[in-house]
Design an enzyme around this catalytic site. Structure first.
Site, PDB file in Angstrom:
ATOM      1  N   GLU A 239      41.636  46.328  39.877  1.00  0.00           N
ATOM      2  CA  GLU A 239      42.146  47.425  39.040  1.00  0.00           C
ATOM      3  C   GLU A 239      43.057  48.370  39.831  1.00  0.00           C
ATOM      4  O   GLU A 239      42.899  49.586  39.819  1.00  0.00           O
ATOM      5  CB  GLU A 239      40.980  48.203  38.423  1.00  0.00           C
ATOM      6  CG  GLU A 239      40.115  47.357  37.504  1.00  0.00           C
ATOM      7  CD  GLU A 239      39.066  48.152  36.774  1.00  0.00           C
ATOM      8  OE1 GLU A 239      38.742  47.790  35.621  1.00  0.00           O
ATOM      9  OE2 GLU A 239      38.551  49.127  37.336  1.00  0.00           O
ATOM     10  N   GLU A 308      37.750  41.530  32.161  1.00  0.00           N
ATOM     11  CA  GLU A 308      36.644  42.415  31.820  1.00  0.00           C
ATOM     12  C   GLU A 308      36.725  42.800  30.351  1.00  0.00           C
ATOM     13  O   GLU A 308      37.460  43.717  29.983  1.00  0.00           O
ATOM     14  CB  GLU A 308      36.622  43.674  32.693  1.00  0.00           C
ATOM     15  CG  GLU A 308      36.249  43.422  34.146  1.00  0.00           C
ATOM     16  CD  GLU A 308      36.063  44.706  34.934  1.00  0.00           C
ATOM     17  OE1 GLU A 308      35.908  45.787  34.301  1.00  0.00           O
ATOM     18  OE2 GLU A 308      36.058  44.644  36.179  1.00  0.00           O
TER      19      GLU A 308
END
Length: 895
Positions: A239, A308
């Protein structure tokens, strides 16, 4: 002359004639390479393997030609090492795949739980298990590695392989994951000149060293797919897009370096970067979020992947508990697949437990349940687990068509659309979407009518028959209960000290940052100083008291004056900084001020979180004195890391006998800084166990020396509202909440594998003061199961039986009810065929009700471990309201 071929990733490269004295398999053997001799028609072929590169050497040209013929005819054997990708999907052994994945983090469960978790994941339709690699668990000290017990990564991956599933290994090594310090070891913060996650030489050197260590371990254990192992994907960084935006050019240079470093490791499988829009080729950029249908990879050569898909959200101490409706999660996944997605991973599929002090945040709860399809204890969360299983089966029916092209969109209304896939052999699959948040839709697709509930998607694997709708749940719903064990605990107690000095106590002028002192060896740091009060102070004469003010960077603070607790303050995830301001009881002469500063997990996210502070940084001051305000910040302070009980290891089997404990009527209750211990036997059965800590305040728990984690039931959940949550409309972590006004976490998981049959040691450290006799051991069991099935609700079984010719007419759906293997259905709490209202646990009759509803379930289900009842009017004595869409709602009790 020798003819040699190098074979890399199932492709022929560098076909050469090489003289025997230049490359010899004997020379390769001398260098430590493996030599494999295979006899084919009594002729020898020497294979020398070097990682993923294999040399095939032949003494004669006709042997080489024979090899070409044989190898091409047996390509599947050699291509087992192949993982690649294109615009449409990940390919394994040359076959494009729609891959369903789920996150299971190995340290958040015990090795004894792993096989069952993996098997339930497979049963639920998963192809892949995804996990982070937790740097701080594996390298607690520089160069000292740990891969045992819950951190036995190789064992975990091998169990996945044995189950026939693949692995996505997120090496990172930054994890975030609400894990302490984001997965970074605390010693990393103190490497000279370091700056985390940017173009910084010390950080890059440490990161590359650990990444190489993990990759080399995986290679040596032959765990990559090209070695016959299960790892098909790896992730570098995590991320990083938001960080890159924040930090600019140095971050862009770092992300490019990280990508190149990863590729240079030659794992033989693709690398990904999640939430990283500019991931350089050949790295695949992927999406994280509640919804990812909007996402497009940064190159037409890369597949659309969702690393995710948030199945719920984490719980924080002081916060309400989030949950995500199964219908919306299924809708988001179907929406992703219908728009070209080919890899989806549930974060989490099993959340587990933040054992010990592994929870980050700060203020992340010990439970990492995440409202995942498998709950914290490893049990199926129904109906979410079953509803997603049905979704996966429906998607797999479409897979041969989905992987062979892009969808064409057809408008069916203002908020309705069809996504149609076709392949060259005439196969067709369709997704019919109704994105309206409140209204049903009746649409016409290929001259047939379809009814679509609001905020739902129907899946048609043959472009004709609906086998699944995301808003129509065919799986049972299960309500759980915590059953208290009848045997209580015989407690003993020991009071810790507020003025404890030993050889490790040190003093200095001024206030120190907490982590710089503790190095995270303990949550606790004592700040101690003396204050002299003149006998002529006005507040003593007037009977008043001065006010002590102490500013702290977090996270919690207990203030003791002359050994007595004067007050407590604590922050939150959103605002960890705190201020203590209260009158304090000082006396003439010397007064001891002891501030116990407590960390509740280290930060795991944000730019340069290694620079964030904790502890009492000041100012600390007294006001209301004759002199006015006295600043204590720059006088001499003494420091002590940890509690006396920690230093004596009272939580351990050996250390618990090092002090005198009191028992019986002398056991302390509602006293701060108190240790409790008790001995208990393991309950019979195999149900998961937990401790009910609702009568305690805040502290930590150990069983047989193993840390269960932090507990904090005194911190009640704020926020909300905790009202009935409708699945329609976009979801976020604040939409659907529970536990408002109650403890954020009441029950704390005790793994059965940590227990002996008899004589288990339970140790509790209580900071605030609680009632130990309110602690109980409980079993997690099924209380009741429910079904809520509409007439003519689509079902996969109906489709499969008609497609196979076993049925010539549509079949009625069935209500399937099943208790756990050691339970039976003992009673019917509710049953209604008609127009019942409400949900599981709160069903009520509607205006239409078949009066035989209860009788049917009493006859077919009571006394059985499981049963199945068709949703058929004839079974319930006829149609109670013709012309009205009906459903069957039922709840039965398991015991």
């Amino acid at each position: 002359m020798w003819v040699c071929v190098s074979w890399y990733l199932s492709l022929f490269q560098n076909i050469k004639k090489i003289k025997k004295n230049r490359i010899k398999w004997r020379e390769l053997a001398a260098k430590g390479k493996n030599i494999i001799i295979i006899t084919y028609n009594k002729r020898e072929m020497q294979f020398a393997e070097s990682e993923t590169l294999v040399y095939f050497c032949f003494k004669k040209m006709h042997n080489f030609q024979l090899f070409l013929v044989v190898s091409l005819s047996l390509c599947v054997c050699f291509c087992a090492a192949s993982v690649s990708y294109d615009h449409r999907a990940i390919s394994i052994n040359g076959r494009r795949r729609i891959l369903i994945s789920g996150s299971i983090h190995y340290p958040r469960s015990t090795p004894e739980m792993w096989p069952d978790l993996i098997q339930k994941a497979k049963e639920g339709g998963l192809d892949v298990i995804q996990t982070y690699v937790f740097w701080n668990g594996h390298e607690p000290q520089p160069g000292k590695y740990y891969f045992e017990d819950r951190y036995d990564l190789v064992k975990f991956i091998n169990l996945i392989k044995e189950a026939g599933l693949y692995v996505h290994l997120r090496i990172g090594p930054y994890a975030c994951a609400e894990w302490n310090f984001g997965g970074f070891p605390v010693w990393l913060k103190y490497v000279p000149g370091i700056s985390f996650r940017t173009d910084n030489a010390p950080f890059k050197a440490a990161m590359e060293k650990f990444t190489r260590h993990i990759v080399n371990m995986m290679k040596s254990e032959r765990l990559y797919e090209n070695q016959g192992g299960p790892i098909i994907l790896s992730q570098i960084e995590n991320e990083y897009g938001p960080m890159e935006y924040e930090l600019g050019a140095p971050a862009r240079a770092y992300s490019k370096w990280a990508a190149n470093m990863a590729v240079s490791l030659k794992t033989g499988v693709p690398w990904i970067m999640c939430k990283q829009d500019d991931a350089p080729d050949p790295i695949i950029n992927t999406c994280n979020g509640f919804y990812c249908d909007y996402f497009t990879p940064n190159s037409d050569s890369k597949p659309k992947m969702w690393t995710e898909a948030w199945s719920g959200w984490f719980t924080e101490f002081g916060g309400a508990v989030p949950y995500r409706p199964a219908e919306d999660l299924a809708y988001s996944v179907a929406k992703f697949i219908q728009t070209g997605g080919s890899f989806i991973n549930y974060y989490m599929y099993h959340g587990g437990t933040n054992f010990g002090r592994t929870a980050g945040g700060p203020f992340i709860a010990t439970s990492y349940d995440y409202d995942a399809p498998l709950d914290e204890y490893g049990l199926k969360r129904e109906a979410k687990w079953g509803h997603l299983k049905d979704l996966h089966r429906a998607i797999k029916l479409c897979e041969p068509v989905l992987v062979n092209g892009d969808p064409s969109g057809i408008s069916l209304g203002n908020y309705q659309k069809a996504y149609v896939y076709k392949n060259e052999t005439g196969g067709c699959a369709a997704f019919l979407a109704n994105d309206d948040k409140s209204e049903f839709a009746r649409v016409n697709f290929r001259n047939q009518h379809y009814n679509l509930p609001p905020w739902s998607i129907s899946i048609l694997p043959d472009c004709k028959t609906t086998v699944y709708n995301t808003a129509r749940v065919g799986a049972q719903t299960t309500l759980m209960k915590m059953t208290r064990e009848p045997t209580g605990f015989a407690w003993q107690s020991y009071n810790d000290e507020t003025e404890y000095y030993d050889d490790d106590t040190f003093g200095t002028v001024g206030l120190l940052e907490q982590l710089n002192v503790t190095r995270d060896a303990s949550d606790y740091l004592w700040y101690m100083t003396d204050v002299k009060i003149d006998a002529n102070e006005r507040f003593l004469i007037r009977g008043e008291q001065p006010t002590l003010t102490a500013f702290s960077a977090g996270h919690s603070l207990h203030v003791f004056i002359n050994g007595q607790l004067s007050g407590t303050v604590y922050g939150s995830l959103e605002n960890p900084r705190i201020t203590f301001k209260n009158v304090v009881n000082l006396r003439a002469g010397l007064n001891k001020i002891s501030l116990l500063s407590i960390a509740v997990g280290l930060p795991n996210i944000g730019p340069h979180f290694e620079m964030w502070n904790a502890g009492v940084l000041g100012p600390v001051a007294l006001s209301g004195l004759t002199e006015g305000r006295r600043d204590l910040s720059w006088q001499k302070w003494s420091y002590k890391v940890g509690l006396k009980g920690e230093i004596l290891s009272l939580h351990s089997l050996s250390g618990s006998s090092s002090v005198e404990w009191v028992q019986g009527s002398y056991v302390a209750q509602k006293q701060p800084l108190t240790w409790y211990k008790a001995v208990f036997d393991a309950p019979a059965g195999d149900e998961p166990l937990a401790l009910d800590m609702n009568n305690m305040g805040k502290g930590q728990i150990w069983v047989n020396g193993e840390s269960i984690g932090r507990y904090w039931p005194a911190y009640k959940a704020t926020g909300g509202p905790c009202t009935t949550c409708n699945y329609t409309g976009y979801y976020d972590e604040k939409k659907c909440l529970s536990n408002c006004g109650e403890a954020s976490q009441r029950w704390y998981h005790v793994p059965r594998s940590w227990l002996k049959p008899r004589g288990n040691l339970l140790v509790v450290f209580e900071e605030l003061g609680g009632i130990p006799y309110g602690i109980s051991l409980v079993k997690r069991e099924i209380y009741s199961v429910c079904a809520d099935i509409f007439e003519w609700q689509p079902s996969l079984r109906n489709y499969q039986m008609q497609a196979s010719g076993q049925a010539t007419t549509p079949l009625r759906p069935k209500a399937h009810l099943s208790c756990s293997p050691n339970q039976n259905i003992t009673s019917v709490k509710f049953a209604s065929f008609g127009t019942p209202q409400g949900g599981c646990g709160s069903f009520r009759e509607g205006s239409c009700h078949a009066h035989d509803s209860y009788d049917v379930f009493n006859k077919l289900c009571v006394g059985q471990q499981s049963c199945a009842v068709p949703v058929n009017p004839e079974i319930f004595g006829g149609d109670p309201c013709p012309g009205v869409m009906k459903k069957l709602s039922v709840e039965v009790i398991c015991s």
